[in-house]
Design a protein around this motif. Sequence first.
Motif, short mmCIF file in Angstrom:
data_model
loop_
_atom_site.label_atom_id
_atom_site.label_comp_id
_atom_site.label_asym_id
_atom_site.label_seq_id
_atom_site.Cartn_x
_atom_site.Cartn_y
_atom_site.Cartn_z
N ILE A 162 -4.95 35.15 3.92
CA ILE A 162 -4.39 34.15 3.01
C ILE A 162 -5.50 33.42 2.27
O ILE A 162 -5.42 33.22 1.05
CB ILE A 162 -3.51 33.15 3.80
N VAL A 163 -6.54 33.03 2.98
CA VAL A 163 -7.67 32.34 2.34
C VAL A 163 -8.33 33.23 1.30
O VAL A 163 -8.67 32.77 0.20
CB VAL A 163 -8.68 31.87 3.40
N VAL A 179 0.35 27.14 -4.35
CA VAL A 179 1.58 26.97 -3.58
C VAL A 179 1.63 28.08 -2.54
O VAL A 179 1.49 29.26 -2.87
CB VAL A 179 2.82 27.03 -4.49
N LEU A 180 1.81 27.70 -1.29
CA LEU A 180 1.95 28.68 -0.21
C LEU A 180 3.39 29.15 -0.13
O LEU A 180 4.31 28.33 -0.03
CB LEU A 180 1.51 28.07 1.12
N THR A 189 -1.91 24.17 5.78
CA THR A 189 -2.19 23.56 4.48
C THR A 189 -3.59 22.97 4.40
O THR A 189 -4.37 23.29 3.49
CB THR A 189 -1.15 22.48 4.16
N GLN A 190 -3.91 22.07 5.30
CA GLN A 190 -5.19 21.38 5.22
C GLN A 190 -6.36 22.34 5.41
O GLN A 190 -7.38 22.23 4.71
CB GLN A 190 -5.24 20.25 6.26
N ALA A 191 -6.23 23.28 6.34
CA ALA A 191 -7.32 24.22 6.59
C ALA A 191 -7.56 25.11 5.37
O ALA A 191 -8.72 25.37 5.00
CB ALA A 191 -7.01 25.07 7.81
N VAL A 201 -0.19 23.16 -1.89
CA VAL A 201 1.15 22.62 -1.69
C VAL A 201 1.92 23.58 -0.80
O VAL A 201 2.02 24.77 -1.09
CB VAL A 201 1.88 22.44 -3.03
N GLU A 202 2.48 23.05 0.26
CA GLU A 202 3.26 23.85 1.21
C GLU A 202 4.67 23.28 1.24
O GLU A 202 4.86 22.07 1.29
CB GLU A 202 2.57 23.80 2.57
N GLY A 203 5.66 24.16 1.26
CA GLY A 203 7.02 23.74 0.99
C GLY A 203 7.70 22.92 2.07
O GLY A 203 8.54 22.08 1.76
#
Length: 252
Positions: A162-163, A179-180, A189-191, A201-203
């Motif tokens: 993902i990163v 946006v994830l 999110t923070q990581a 931004v995570e839903g």
Amino acid sequence: MHIRLINPNTTAAMTETIRQAADKLAAPGTLISATQPEAGPVSIESHFDEAVSAVGVAEEVLKGEREGGIDAYVVACFGDPGLLAARELTRAPVIGIAEAAFHMATLISTRFSIVTTLGRTGIIAEHLLEQYGFHHHCRRIRAAEIPVLDLEDHPDAAFSRIVQECCRARDEDGIGAIVLGCGGMANLTQAISHEVGLPVVEGVSAGLKLAESLVGLGLQTSKYGDLDYPRRKTFTGKFSDFSDLTLPPTRQ
């Protein structure tokens, strides 16, 4: 204030991940509970999965309405399965995490990219962008090409993929935010933001905060027009229990 998170798939570990992520961000005095359907797919990665899970979402809203005391619901799958049907069943606000994430992303950037799990689910996200009117804000939909359950079963490898895709989005897409595209990423999110250096931004968190805002403003789902309660009618076969829905009458 009581916010009910509904994980539309049946994987209990993911439901708990979503609950824990939301609980950390909830305002003082907000009670978070999380639930999932009794039957359905263990993950949601196709239109068929979404169609089946939408029934489960509706059933969970109905359970919540029978319990009472729930002020808002958050549908914690990025496909927003069964969202409008769920809104028909309650006056409480019902937030889909994809719609919530799109709104939040446009408040902090003029362009964003979505990083999701599989390429085929990216097509579903594209449909939602069109439906919600955010298509011109989204530069690109990218896929880490990992099954949803890898977020639970192989978290380190999934995080790395993902990163990597988020970094490509940052470097290639001309965006201000990411946006994830999966509820199972709620605890990342923070990581990810730390690794990528962009707002992420995570839903689930976006949906939670929008739900809290709507409840705080005293805004409920409108029962005028298409989101009025469903008309009473007979259901047959495996859905026969829906014939006995104890909902207020429709306005029409």
